[in-house]
Design an enzyme around this catalytic site. Structure first.
Site, PDB file in Angstrom:
ATOM      1  CG  ASP A 299      34.249  11.134  26.178  1.00 15.00           C
ATOM      2  OD1 ASP A 299      33.858  11.688  27.199  1.00 15.00           O
ATOM      3  OD2 ASP A 299      33.722  10.105  25.713  1.00 15.00           O
TER       4      ASP A 299
ATOM      5  CG  ASN B 273      33.960   8.580  39.157  1.00 14.64           C
ATOM      6  OD1 ASN B 273      33.194   8.613  38.186  1.00 14.64           O
ATOM      7  ND2 ASN B 273      35.181   9.094  39.119  1.00 14.64           N
TER       8      ASN B 273
ATOM      9  CG  HIS C   1      32.959   9.835  34.992  1.00 13.43           C
ATOM     10  ND1 HIS C   1      34.011   9.039  35.391  1.00 13.43           N
ATOM     11  CD2 HIS C   1      32.581   9.325  33.784  1.00 13.43           C
ATOM     12  CE1 HIS C   1      34.252   8.116  34.490  1.00 13.43           C
ATOM     13  NE2 HIS C   1      33.391   8.265  33.502  1.00 13.43           N
TER      14      HIS C   1
ATOM     15  CD  GLU D 293      37.010  11.487  36.077  1.00 17.67           C
ATOM     16  OE1 GLU D 293      36.252  11.051  36.954  1.00 17.67           O
ATOM     17  OE2 GLU D 293      37.620  10.758  35.278  1.00 17.67           O
TER      18      GLU D 293
END
Length: 249
Positions: free
Chosen positions: A60, A132, A134, A139
């Site tokens: 990313d 979470n 990801h 996401e």
């Protein structure tokens, strides 16, 4: 965790490099990887590896506006992180060049996947896991929003970060300053991640126990609500985990 991970990356890369073949290594960022990168650079330097044959592909890069990458001197720039934590530690005589390091460009994210494919695909993708569940900035999504198959096919793209991820990154990487965390990122999609020949996931925070246990409880059944769950069906996937809590078995 760092020592084992660095050894895996080094051994896998050297199998091709010693034969004069290019190695495509997918890289991740974050506090989990800092010591691993120091050890990996030391191994390459000690082996006098030909790093002109190493190509890196990061997961990313942040964007403040969803249209362009943050400047290289931005405190949270992944370009900056990689140069500080890994690339600058390589012995310059080994031949690693700036053009060997690739990052998804928020200005043209659609060019990243074809570039990876044209290079021969990722030999190994290094990954962390968000609190979470990801991976990269893919996401969680509900299954009434996207099918299991469609989520697996997501390409590299720009997307807004969830409030949960912004909060997590504020705490973990921004020193508590939420204003430092950009609201967008160009992220490698699930499709190129899952197309990597090997995937290696590292986890060391207690907060990662909950998503990992939730994934393990699914017995390998993937769900968009836990993006990392897709790795359990990858043909060559390894997890290295260490934390204060014990994963369920």
């Amino acid at each position: 965790m760092s020592a084992i991970g660095a050894s895996i990356l080094f051994d896998e890369a050297m199998r091709k490099i010693v034969k004069g073949e290019r190695y495509n290594l997918g890289l991740a960022t974050g506090n989990t990887m800092i010591e691993l990168y120091a050890q990996l650079a030391a191994k390459f330097n000690a082996a006098r590896a030909d790093l002109s044959l190493l190509s890196t592909w990061n997961l990313d890069e942040y964007s403040a506006d969803g249209k362009s990458a943050v400047p290289h001197d931005h405190p949270l720039s992944y370009w900056k992180y990689m140069h500080e934590m890994l690339f600058s530690k390589f012995d310059p005589a080994l031949g690693f060049r700036e053009e060997n390091a690739h990052f998804p460009d928020p200005a043209s994210p659609e060019t990243y996947d074809p570039a990876i494919a044209a290079s021969g695909g990722l030999d190994l993708q290094l990954l962390g896991i968000g609190f979470n569940g990801h991976i990269a900035f893919n996401e969680p999504m509900r299954e009434d929003e996207i099918s299991v198959g469609a989520f697996a096919a997501l390409p590299t793209r720009v997307l807004p970060l969830s409030q949960e991820t912004i909060k997590q990154n504020t705490k973990v990487t921004a020193g508590g300053d939420a204003a430092l965390v950009p609201r967008y990122a160009a992220t490698m999609g699930m499709a190129p991640i899952l197309a990597a020949k090997k995937c290696l996931l590292l986890a060391c925070f207690a907060e990662q126990t909950a998503p990992l246990n939730a994934i393990i409880a699914r017995n390998g059944e993937p769900t968009p609500f836990l993006p990392a769950s897709y790795l359990w069906r990858h043909p060559d996937f390894r997890l290295i985990y260490t934390a204060d809590k014990v994963l369920m078995t």
